[in-house]
Motif scaffolding. Sequence first.
Motif, PDB file in Angstrom:
ATOM      1  N   VAL A   1       0.853  -1.193   0.000  1.00 10.72           N
ATOM      2  CA  VAL A   1       0.000   0.000   0.000  1.00 10.72           C
ATOM      3  C   VAL A   1       0.882   1.233   0.000  1.00 10.72           C
ATOM      4  O   VAL A   1       1.985   1.232   0.530  1.00 10.72           O
ATOM      5  CB  VAL A   1      -0.946   0.037   1.223  1.00 10.72           C
ATOM      6  CG1 VAL A   1      -1.945  -1.091   1.167  1.00 10.72           C
ATOM      7  CG2 VAL A   1      -0.182   0.010   2.515  1.00 10.72           C
ATOM      8  N   SER A   2       0.375   2.264  -0.602  1.00  9.92           N
ATOM      9  CA  SER A   2       1.131   3.508  -0.625  1.00  9.92           C
ATOM     10  C   SER A   2       1.065   4.157   0.750  1.00  9.92           C
ATOM     11  O   SER A   2       0.250   3.788   1.592  1.00  9.92           O
ATOM     12  CB  SER A   2       0.555   4.456  -1.678  1.00  9.92           C
ATOM     13  OG  SER A   2      -0.737   4.881  -1.282  1.00  9.92           O
ATOM     14  N   ASP A   3       1.916   5.132   0.987  1.00 12.74           N
ATOM     15  CA  ASP A   3       1.909   5.842   2.255  1.00 12.74           C
ATOM     16  C   ASP A   3       0.561   6.504   2.495  1.00 12.74           C
ATOM     17  O   ASP A   3       0.079   6.564   3.624  1.00 12.74           O
ATOM     18  CB  ASP A   3       3.021   6.889   2.298  1.00 12.74           C
ATOM     19  CG  ASP A   3       4.399   6.264   2.411  1.00 12.74           C
ATOM     20  OD1 ASP A   3       4.494   5.109   2.870  1.00 12.74           O
ATOM     21  OD2 ASP A   3       5.382   6.938   2.059  1.00 12.74           O
ATOM     22  N   LYS A   4      -0.059   6.972   1.433  1.00 17.35           N
ATOM     23  CA  LYS A   4      -1.359   7.634   1.558  1.00 17.35           C
ATOM     24  C   LYS A   4      -2.411   6.638   2.040  1.00 17.35           C
ATOM     25  O   LYS A   4      -3.211   6.938   2.920  1.00 17.35           O
ATOM     26  CB  LYS A   4      -1.763   8.241   0.220  1.00 17.35           C
ATOM     27  CG  LYS A   4      -2.969   9.120   0.271  1.00 17.35           C
ATOM     28  CD  LYS A   4      -3.214   9.798  -1.075  1.00 17.35           C
ATOM     29  CE  LYS A   4      -4.376  10.755  -1.011  1.00 17.35           C
ATOM     30  NZ  LYS A   4      -4.603  11.434  -2.286  1.00 17.35           N
ATOM     31  N   LYS A   5      -2.412   5.441   1.463  1.00 14.69           N
ATOM     32  CA  LYS A   5      -3.372   4.419   1.879  1.00 14.69           C
ATOM     33  C   LYS A   5      -3.080   3.955   3.302  1.00 14.69           C
ATOM     34  O   LYS A   5      -3.999   3.689   4.071  1.00 14.69           O
ATOM     35  CB  LYS A   5      -3.344   3.231   0.927  1.00 14.69           C
ATOM     36  CG  LYS A   5      -4.022   3.496  -0.390  1.00 14.69           C
ATOM     37  CD  LYS A   5      -4.079   2.247  -1.229  1.00 14.69           C
ATOM     38  CE  LYS A   5      -4.771   2.506  -2.549  1.00 14.69           C
ATOM     39  NZ  LYS A   5      -4.858   1.291  -3.359  1.00 14.69           N
ATOM     40  N   ALA A   6      -1.814   3.840   3.648  1.00 14.36           N
ATOM     41  CA  ALA A   6      -1.455   3.430   5.004  1.00 14.36           C
ATOM     42  C   ALA A   6      -1.912   4.472   6.011  1.00 14.36           C
ATOM     43  O   ALA A   6      -2.427   4.132   7.084  1.00 14.36           O
ATOM     44  CB  ALA A   6       0.052   3.204   5.109  1.00 14.36           C
TER      45      ALA A   6
ATOM     46  N   LYS B   1      -4.410   6.526   5.636  1.00 19.61           N
ATOM     47  CA  LYS B   1      -5.871   6.438   5.691  1.00 19.61           C
ATOM     48  C   LYS B   1      -6.293   5.254   6.566  1.00 19.61           C
ATOM     49  O   LYS B   1      -7.200   5.376   7.385  1.00 19.61           O
ATOM     50  CB  LYS B   1      -6.441   6.286   4.286  1.00 19.61           C
ATOM     51  CG  LYS B   1      -7.942   6.243   4.237  1.00 19.61           C
ATOM     52  CD  LYS B   1      -8.442   6.147   2.809  1.00 19.61           C
ATOM     53  CE  LYS B   1      -9.961   6.058   2.763  1.00 19.61           C
ATOM     54  NZ  LYS B   1     -10.458   5.935   1.392  1.00 19.61           N
ATOM     55  N   ALA B   2      -5.620   4.130   6.414  1.00 29.18           N
ATOM     56  CA  ALA B   2      -5.938   2.959   7.218  1.00 29.18           C
ATOM     57  C   ALA B   2      -5.692   3.231   8.697  1.00 29.18           C
ATOM     58  O   ALA B   2      -6.477   2.812   9.550  1.00 29.18           O
ATOM     59  CB  ALA B   2      -5.109   1.757   6.756  1.00 29.18           C
TER      60      ALA B   2
END
Length: 71
Positions: free
Chosen positions: A30-35, A37-38
């Motif tokens: 996952v990208s840093d952005k998705k991480a 968000k998670a």
Amino acid sequence: MQVVIDIKDNKADFILDWLKQYSFVKIKSVSDKKAAKAQILQELQEAVDFMKQVSEGKAEGRPIKELLDEL
């Protein structure tokens, strides 16, 4: 179940190789952005769970004034 794990870059390859040994583990980068968000969603879920515990009397909350005074 999905889990987000933050691993130091110098140990990531070791951990990923170890996890790949298991057929029941699926690895998806996952990208840093998705991480991020998670992580926010996880923290929000924890806050909701805590509020439920407070409303059920299983945990003790604190006055909003005390929280605002910290800011």
